[in-house]
Design an enzyme around this catalytic site. Sequence first.
Site, PDB file in Angstrom:
ATOM      1  N   VAL A 115      -2.238  17.255   4.537  1.00  0.00           N
ATOM      2  CA  VAL A 115      -1.086  17.743   5.417  1.00  0.00           C
ATOM      3  C   VAL A 115       0.262  17.015   5.240  1.00  0.00           C
ATOM      4  CG1 VAL A 115      -0.822  18.102   7.899  1.00  0.00           C
ATOM      5  CG2 VAL A 115      -3.130  18.141   7.176  1.00  0.00           C
ATOM      6  N   VAL A 118       1.908  15.058   8.103  1.00  0.00           N
ATOM      7  CA  VAL A 118       1.150  13.798   8.568  1.00  0.00           C
ATOM      8  C   VAL A 118       0.833  12.631   7.491  1.00  0.00           C
ATOM      9  CG1 VAL A 118      -0.787  12.836   9.752  1.00  0.00           C
ATOM     10  CG2 VAL A 118       0.078  15.304  10.418  1.00  0.00           C
ATOM     11  N   CYS A 119       0.336  13.283   6.368  1.00  0.00           N
ATOM     12  CA  CYS A 119      -0.285  12.339   5.265  1.00  0.00           C
ATOM     13  C   CYS A 119       0.766  11.898   4.441  1.00  0.00           C
ATOM     14  CB  CYS A 119      -1.355  13.011   4.469  1.00  0.00           C
ATOM     15  SG  CYS A 119      -2.885  13.697   5.525  1.00  0.00           S
ATOM     16  N   LEU A 120       1.880  12.524   4.013  1.00  0.00           N
ATOM     17  CA  LEU A 120       2.706  12.294   3.080  1.00  0.00           C
ATOM     18  C   LEU A 120       4.017  11.876   3.416  1.00  0.00           C
ATOM     19  CD1 LEU A 120       1.644  14.978   0.783  1.00  0.00           C
ATOM     20  CD2 LEU A 120       0.846  12.571   0.644  1.00  0.00           C
TER      21      LEU A 120
END
Length: 163
Positions: A115, A118-120
């Site tokens: 995602v 969110v993740c990156l």
Amino acid sequence: MSEKKRPVFDASETALALIDYQDGVLDLIFEQDRRAIELNTPYLAKFAQAIGLPVVLSTVDVEMGVNGPTIKTIRAELPDVEEIDRSQMNAWEDANFVNAVKATGRKKIVMAGIVTSVCLTFPAIDAIAEGTRSRSSRTRWAMRPRRSTTPRCSGSSRQAPCQ
């Protein structure tokens, strides 16, 4: 006389960070995307190792019991890479993650996750703010060539993103 251009990434200067490739996160996406990720990401990990990129593997909320560990297809390619579990969403706010990235001795990092928002996004912004050159991409789109030069975007988060 023109100077020879350097590549964007040189393997001797680059590390790979795989962030939050967990069942709990994969459950947020469509089944078709999940299959592509489960097939492509292990190849990304294998390729990184083949060209000498150190790999940092991070999970979120495993110790708290919210999520499970990294999916098996990736773990099979990275049996000697220790997972760094975090309790916050932004990986760059976790000292163990940042220390692992810095321990690679590389100044450039390719971040991959499920995602992007969110993740990156936040770890990439924070890494760049600290002087690390960062590139981030969702694995599915990073592994597949573009079909068209004209982006096709949807307005809904439940539909395919720009291709």
